[in-house]
Design a protein around this motif. Structure first.
Motif, short mmCIF file in Angstrom:
data_model
loop_
_atom_site.label_atom_id
_atom_site.label_comp_id
_atom_site.label_asym_id
_atom_site.label_seq_id
_atom_site.Cartn_x
_atom_site.Cartn_y
_atom_site.Cartn_z
N GLY A 1 26.93 -46.23 -37.76
CA GLY A 1 26.11 -47.38 -38.12
C GLY A 1 26.87 -48.31 -39.04
N ARG A 2 26.81 -49.60 -38.73
CA ARG A 2 27.44 -50.62 -39.58
C ARG A 2 26.38 -51.26 -40.46
NH1 ARG A 2 31.79 -53.88 -35.88
NH2 ARG A 2 32.54 -52.06 -34.74
N TYR A 3 26.59 -51.20 -41.74
CA TYR A 3 25.69 -51.82 -42.71
C TYR A 3 26.52 -52.80 -43.54
CZ TYR A 3 22.34 -48.31 -41.27
OH TYR A 3 21.48 -47.54 -40.52
N SER A 4 26.95 -53.89 -42.90
CA SER A 4 27.84 -54.85 -43.53
C SER A 4 27.22 -55.50 -44.76
CB SER A 4 28.26 -55.93 -42.52
OG SER A 4 28.97 -55.33 -41.46
N GLY A 5 25.92 -55.76 -44.72
CA GLY A 5 25.24 -56.38 -45.86
C GLY A 5 25.26 -55.50 -47.09
N SER A 6 25.31 -54.20 -46.91
CA SER A 6 25.36 -53.25 -48.02
C SER A 6 26.75 -52.64 -48.19
CB SER A 6 24.34 -52.13 -47.80
OG SER A 6 23.03 -52.66 -47.74
N ASN A 7 27.68 -53.06 -47.35
CA ASN A 7 29.08 -52.65 -47.41
C ASN A 7 29.28 -51.14 -47.29
OD1 ASN A 7 31.86 -52.97 -47.61
ND2 ASN A 7 31.84 -52.84 -49.84
N PHE A 8 28.68 -50.55 -46.25
CA PHE A 8 28.97 -49.14 -45.98
C PHE A 8 28.85 -48.85 -44.50
CE2 PHE A 8 24.34 -48.75 -46.60
CZ PHE A 8 23.98 -47.84 -45.61
N THR A 9 29.45 -47.73 -44.10
CA THR A 9 29.40 -47.25 -42.73
C THR A 9 28.74 -45.88 -42.73
OG1 THR A 9 31.48 -48.39 -42.27
CG2 THR A 9 30.79 -46.72 -40.68
N HIS A 10 27.80 -45.69 -41.83
CA HIS A 10 27.13 -44.40 -41.64
C HIS A 10 27.88 -43.67 -40.53
CE1 HIS A 10 23.72 -41.62 -40.81
NE2 HIS A 10 24.21 -41.69 -39.59
N VAL A 11 28.17 -42.38 -40.75
CA VAL A 11 28.73 -41.53 -39.70
C VAL A 11 27.91 -40.24 -39.64
CG1 VAL A 11 31.06 -42.47 -39.84
CG2 VAL A 11 30.48 -40.46 -41.17
N ASP A 12 27.72 -39.74 -38.43
CA ASP A 12 27.01 -38.47 -38.28
C ASP A 12 27.53 -37.74 -37.06
OD1 ASP A 12 25.36 -39.04 -35.85
OD2 ASP A 12 24.27 -40.42 -37.14
N CYS A 13 27.13 -36.48 -36.94
CA CYS A 13 27.59 -35.65 -35.81
C CYS A 13 26.51 -35.50 -34.74
CB CYS A 13 28.08 -34.29 -36.32
SG CYS A 13 26.80 -33.27 -37.07
N GLY A 14 25.58 -36.43 -34.71
CA GLY A 14 24.54 -36.41 -33.69
C GLY A 14 25.07 -36.97 -32.37
N ASP A 15 24.16 -37.43 -31.55
CA ASP A 15 24.53 -38.04 -30.27
C ASP A 15 25.45 -39.23 -30.51
OD1 ASP A 15 22.92 -36.22 -28.95
OD2 ASP A 15 21.20 -37.59 -28.85
N VAL A 16 26.33 -39.50 -29.56
CA VAL A 16 27.22 -40.65 -29.66
C VAL A 16 26.39 -41.91 -29.45
CG1 VAL A 16 29.21 -41.82 -28.63
CG2 VAL A 16 29.21 -39.33 -28.87
N ARG A 17 26.41 -42.79 -30.45
CA ARG A 17 25.67 -44.03 -30.41
C ARG A 17 26.19 -44.93 -31.54
NH1 ARG A 17 23.94 -40.55 -33.63
NH2 ARG A 17 22.33 -40.80 -35.19
N SER A 18 25.84 -46.20 -31.52
CA SER A 18 26.23 -47.10 -32.59
C SER A 18 25.16 -48.16 -32.78
CB SER A 18 27.59 -47.73 -32.31
OG SER A 18 27.53 -48.54 -31.16
N TRP A 19 25.14 -48.74 -33.98
CA TRP A 19 24.16 -49.78 -34.30
C TRP A 19 24.69 -50.59 -35.48
CZ3 TRP A 19 23.79 -44.66 -35.43
CH2 TRP A 19 23.65 -44.29 -36.75
N GLY A 20 24.02 -51.71 -35.70
CA GLY A 20 24.32 -52.56 -36.86
C GLY A 20 25.40 -53.57 -36.60
N ARG A 21 25.67 -54.32 -37.68
CA ARG A 21 26.67 -55.39 -37.63
C ARG A 21 27.71 -55.17 -38.69
NH1 ARG A 21 23.94 -60.90 -36.26
NH2 ARG A 21 22.10 -60.18 -35.19
#
Length: 143
Positions: free
Chosen positions: A123-143
């Motif tokens: 997950g891209r959280y550009s407004g908060s300046n962080f990236t989320h990573v997890d070991c769940g299903d392959v997927r992506s979201w955010g800007r």
């Protein structure tokens, strides 16, 4: 890695000669604890592997800053009340996710590296300046 909330730092080798180092994994789980409630949950090794691979791919000399690792149900509920971006069944609750920052790399750079692992959610959280990573299903979201 440094913990943005507690000020702790760690540089732990958790994998040697094809085996996870049990004591190191315990230390990492403590580092990733819910700092609001001081609760510890075992962090999924797959999440650690994604974080380590991502760090190698961005070729940064600085450690990741950990913003959020494990979250207790109480902490996750509190954060959900404050923000619409917190999932009810977040993988943080299972010790399977981390929110990370590198001051020398953009959110997009970290997210691209994490996504190239093909091993979980990014997950891209550009407004908060962080990236989320997890070991769940392959997927992506955010800007």
């Amino acid at each position: 890695m440094s913990n943005a909330r507690t000020g702790e730092t760690m540089d732990t080798i958790y994998w040697i000669e094809g085996r996870y180092v049990r004591d190191a994994l315990s230390e990492i789980s403590f580092f990733f604890r819910d700092w609001r409630r001081n609760e510890v949950k075992q962090i999924d090794n797959r999440t650690l592997d994604i974080i380590a691979a991502t760090h190698r791919l961005v070729d940064a000399s600085e450690p990741f800053m950990l913003l959020s690792g494990y979250r207790s149900p109480a902490t996750n509920a509190m954060l959900r009340r404050r923000s619409g971006g917190v999932a009810r069944n977040s993988l943080h609750l299972k010790g399977q996710a981390a929110d990370l920052r590198l001051s020398s790399r953009s959110v997009a750079q970290v997210a691209r590296a994490a996504a190239s692992c093909g091993a979980g959610g990014v997950g891209r959280y550009s407004g908060s300046n962080f990236t989320h990573v997890d070991c769940g299903d392959v997927r992506s979201w955010g800007r």
